[in-house]
Design an enzyme around this catalytic site. Structure first.
Site, PDB file in Angstrom:
ATOM      1  N   TYR A  30      -6.355  17.707  -5.155  1.00 16.94           N
ATOM      2  CA  TYR A  30      -5.626  16.559  -4.609  1.00 16.94           C
ATOM      3  C   TYR A  30      -4.129  16.864  -4.577  1.00 16.94           C
ATOM      4  O   TYR A  30      -3.377  16.230  -3.862  1.00 16.94           O
ATOM      5  CB  TYR A  30      -5.812  15.337  -5.507  1.00 16.94           C
ATOM      6  CG  TYR A  30      -7.119  14.587  -5.379  1.00 16.94           C
ATOM      7  CD1 TYR A  30      -8.216  15.118  -4.703  1.00 16.94           C
ATOM      8  CD2 TYR A  30      -7.250  13.328  -5.944  1.00 16.94           C
ATOM      9  CE1 TYR A  30      -9.405  14.404  -4.614  1.00 16.94           C
ATOM     10  CE2 TYR A  30      -8.426  12.608  -5.858  1.00 16.94           C
ATOM     11  CZ  TYR A  30      -9.507  13.148  -5.197  1.00 16.94           C
ATOM     12  OH  TYR A  30     -10.668  12.436  -5.112  1.00 16.94           O
ATOM     13  N   GLY A  31      -3.737  17.820  -5.411  1.00 20.21           N
ATOM     14  CA  GLY A  31      -2.320  18.044  -5.701  1.00 20.21           C
ATOM     15  C   GLY A  31      -1.449  18.446  -4.534  1.00 20.21           C
ATOM     16  O   GLY A  31      -0.225  18.408  -4.627  1.00 20.21           O
TER      17      GLY A  31
ATOM     18  N   ASP B  24     -11.684  12.324 -12.113  1.00 20.25           N
ATOM     19  CA  ASP B  24     -10.685  13.361 -11.792  1.00 20.25           C
ATOM     20  C   ASP B  24     -11.050  13.966 -10.437  1.00 20.25           C
ATOM     21  O   ASP B  24     -12.180  13.814  -9.970  1.00 20.25           O
ATOM     22  CB  ASP B  24     -10.674  14.459 -12.867  1.00 20.25           C
ATOM     23  CG  ASP B  24      -9.661  15.558 -12.560  1.00 20.25           C
ATOM     24  OD1 ASP B  24      -8.523  15.235 -12.173  1.00 20.25           O
ATOM     25  OD2 ASP B  24     -10.004  16.751 -12.670  1.00 20.25           O
ATOM     26  N   SER B  25     -10.102  14.680  -9.854  1.00 20.25           N
ATOM     27  CA  SER B  25     -10.388  15.359  -8.588  1.00 20.25           C
ATOM     28  C   SER B  25     -11.408  16.492  -8.793  1.00 20.25           C
ATOM     29  O   SER B  25     -12.057  16.912  -7.852  1.00 20.25           O
ATOM     30  CB  SER B  25      -9.096  15.925  -8.010  1.00 20.25           C
ATOM     31  OG  SER B  25      -8.490  16.771  -8.961  1.00 20.25           O
TER      32      SER B  25
ATOM     33  N   CYS C 261      -0.927  17.562 -15.823  1.00 23.33           N
ATOM     34  CA  CYS C 261      -2.094  17.890 -15.002  1.00 23.33           C
ATOM     35  C   CYS C 261      -3.210  18.197 -15.994  1.00 23.33           C
ATOM     36  O   CYS C 261      -2.997  18.990 -16.936  1.00 23.33           O
ATOM     37  CB  CYS C 261      -1.814  19.100 -14.115  1.00 23.33           C
ATOM     38  SG  CYS C 261      -3.295  19.659 -13.228  1.00 23.33           S
TER      39      CYS C 261
ATOM     40  N   GLU D  88      -9.253  26.970 -11.733  1.00 20.97           N
ATOM     41  CA  GLU D  88     -10.600  26.762 -11.165  1.00 20.97           C
ATOM     42  C   GLU D  88     -11.333  28.104 -11.029  1.00 20.97           C
ATOM     43  O   GLU D  88     -12.552  28.161 -11.101  1.00 20.97           O
ATOM     44  CB  GLU D  88     -10.499  26.084  -9.789  1.00 20.97           C
ATOM     45  CG  GLU D  88      -9.991  24.654  -9.846  1.00 20.97           C
ATOM     46  CD  GLU D  88     -11.081  23.603  -9.955  1.00 20.97           C
ATOM     47  OE1 GLU D  88     -12.195  23.858  -9.481  1.00 20.97           O
ATOM     48  OE2 GLU D  88     -10.813  22.526 -10.525  1.00 20.97           O
TER      49      GLU D  88
ATOM     50  N   CYS E 252      -6.645  11.982 -14.135  1.00 24.43           N
ATOM     51  CA  CYS E 252      -6.028  12.890 -13.164  1.00 24.43           C
ATOM     52  C   CYS E 252      -4.607  12.398 -12.917  1.00 24.43           C
ATOM     53  O   CYS E 252      -4.409  11.268 -12.470  1.00 24.43           O
ATOM     54  CB  CYS E 252      -6.833  12.863 -11.865  1.00 24.43           C
ATOM     55  SG  CYS E 252      -6.116  13.826 -10.533  1.00 24.43           S
TER      56      CYS E 252
ATOM     57  N   HIS F  69      -5.731  19.919 -15.811  1.00 28.42           N
ATOM     58  CA  HIS F  69      -6.196  21.312 -15.822  1.00 28.42           C
ATOM     59  C   HIS F  69      -5.379  22.190 -16.792  1.00 28.42           C
ATOM     60  O   HIS F  69      -5.880  23.178 -17.320  1.00 28.42           O
ATOM     61  CB  HIS F  69      -6.046  21.943 -14.435  1.00 28.42           C
ATOM     62  CG  HIS F  69      -7.132  21.606 -13.459  1.00 28.42           C
ATOM     63  ND1 HIS F  69      -7.298  20.351 -12.945  1.00 28.42           N
ATOM     64  CD2 HIS F  69      -8.098  22.380 -12.906  1.00 28.42           C
ATOM     65  CE1 HIS F  69      -8.324  20.368 -12.100  1.00 28.42           C
ATOM     66  NE2 HIS F  69      -8.823  21.592 -12.053  1.00 28.42           N
TER      67      HIS F  69
HETATM   68  N1  DGL Z   1      -6.469  17.538 -12.531  1.00 24.20           N
HETATM   69  C1  DGL Z   1      -5.535  17.102 -11.524  1.00 24.20           C
HETATM   70  C2  DGL Z   1      -4.327  16.448 -12.198  1.00 24.20           C
HETATM   71  O1  DGL Z   1      -4.385  16.090 -13.350  1.00 24.20           O
HETATM   72  C3  DGL Z   1      -5.023  18.207 -10.644  1.00 24.20           C
HETATM   73  C4  DGL Z   1      -5.993  18.855  -9.743  1.00 24.20           C
HETATM   74  C5  DGL Z   1      -5.728  18.630  -8.286  1.00 24.20           C
HETATM   75  O2  DGL Z   1      -4.744  19.108  -7.733  1.00 24.20           O
HETATM   76  O3  DGL Z   1      -6.602  17.984  -7.733  1.00 24.20           O
HETATM   77  O4  DGL Z   1      -3.315  16.288 -11.561  1.00 24.20           O
END
Ligand code: DGL
Length: 270
Positions: A44-45, A12-13, A186, A154, A75, A188
C-alpha cells in the site's frame, strides 16, 4: 455468542501486521483473533491516499462480517490515511498503530530530535509529524521514506547485504543528526531491526508500537467488560492472494507456525 467471545479483527496490507498480532496474542492469550492481509494489493505504501482508504474500507467490511468486537489497524500506511474515517464509520471500536508508538517515541525524545521511518505514503501523509508537534512543537522530526524495505522484507532478505546497503543509503544522513529515537512506523520493519540499528547508529533508541497497541487493546477490553478469560483462543488467518505463500513467510512475523490460511474475497464489496 457472548460479547467477549467475539473475535478481535486485525488488518494489514500483507504479513507485517502479524508482528502486532504476535504481541496481542502474547498479552491477551485467551482472545479469539481474526487476521486479514490484503496480499493481492500489497504494498500500500506507494499508493494514493484515496486508494488506501478504499482498500482499507473493503478490508474492514470483510472483518465486520466476521462479527469482530474491535478492529486493530495493524498497518501504519492504512492508519495514516484512514484512521479518522474508520473511527467515524466503523460500528466497533478502532485501535490504530499511530498514537501508541508516538507516545513512546516522545517519551524518549530527551534531546528533542526524533526520526520517523515509514513507507512513502505514511511519510507523505504528514500525520506523524503533525501529532508530534501537537504534543511538543520543540521536537525536531526527521521523516524518512524507505520504499524498498517492504519488498526486501517480503523477499525474506532480512540480513542480506543488499538490505544493509539500502538501509545505509536511506539512513546514513541521520547519523550526524544526533537523533534520540526513531519510530519504526511500518509493521514490516521489526524484521530488519538489527540492520536498521546498524545503519542509524547504536545510540538511537528504536521504537516498535506493537506492544503498546496490545496494551491499549487490553485496557479497552477491560473497561468495556469484554475481556475473554480462561478459554482456549481460536486464531483465523485470511489473505486475498495465495494462502500458501503467506503461510510460509508468516512464522517469521508471527513467531510461530501458522497452520491454516483461508482466502478472503473482498473485492467489489462496499
Ligand atoms: N505493513 C505496512 C505498514 O505498516 C507497509 C506495507 C505496505 O507498504 O503495504 O505501513
Amino acid at each position: 455468542m457472548k460479547p467477549e467471545d467475539l473475535p478481535i479483527g486485525l488488518f494489514d496490507s500483507g504479513v507485517g501486521g502479524l508482528t502486532v498480532m504476535r504481541e496481542v496474542a502474547r498479552l491477551l492469550p485467551n482472545e479469539n483473533l481474526v487476521y486479514l492481509g490484503d496480499t493481492a494489493r500489497v504494498p500500500y505504501g506507494t499508493r494514493s491516499g484515496e486508494a488506501i482508504r478504499k482498500y482499507t474500507w473493503e478490508a474492514t467490511t470483510f472483518l465486520l462480517k466476521e462479527q469482530i468486537k474491535l478492529l486493530i489497524v495493524a498497518c501504519h500506511t492504512a492508519c495514516s490515511h484512514s484512521l479518522e474515517m474508520l473511527q467515524e464509520k466503523c460500528p466497533v471500536p478502532v485501535i490504530g498503530v499511530v498514537r501508541s508508538g508516538l507516545e513512546t517515541l516522545i517519551l524518549h525524545a530527551r534531546g528533542r530530535r526524533v526520526a520517523i521511518l515509514g513507507t512513502p505514503s505514511t511519510i507523505g501523509s504528514g500525520l506523524y509529524q503533525k501529532i508530534i508537534h501537537q504534543h511538543d512543537p520543540q521536537i525536531q522530526v526527521f521523516p524518512v521514506a524507505c520504499p524498498l524495505f517492504v519488498p526486501l522484507i517480503e523477499e525474506r532478505l532480512f540480513d542480506h547485504p543488499a538490505t544493509q546497503l539500502i538501509a545505509d543509503h536511506y539512513l546514513h544522513a541521520l547519523r550526524d543528526q544526533h537523533i534520540d529515537a526513531a519510530l519504526l512506523a511500518c509493521t514490516h520493519y521489526p524484521l530488519i531491526r538489527p540492520i536498521i540499528q546498524q545503519a542509524i547508529g547504536p545510540k538511537v533508541i528504536l521504537i516498535e508500537p506493537a506492544a503498546a497497541v496490545a496494551q491499549e487493546t487490553l485496557q479497552h477490553l477491560s473497561l468495556s467488560n469484554t475481556l475473554r478469560q480462561n478459554k482456549q483462543p481460536h486464531l483465523r488467518f485470511y489473505v486475498t492472494d495465495d494462502p500458501e505463500k503467506f503461510r510460509l513467510i508468516a512464522r517469521h512475523f508471527f513467531g510461530s507456525e501458522v497452520k491454516k490460511v483461508h482466502t478472503a474475497n473482498l473485492f467489489g464489496e462496499d
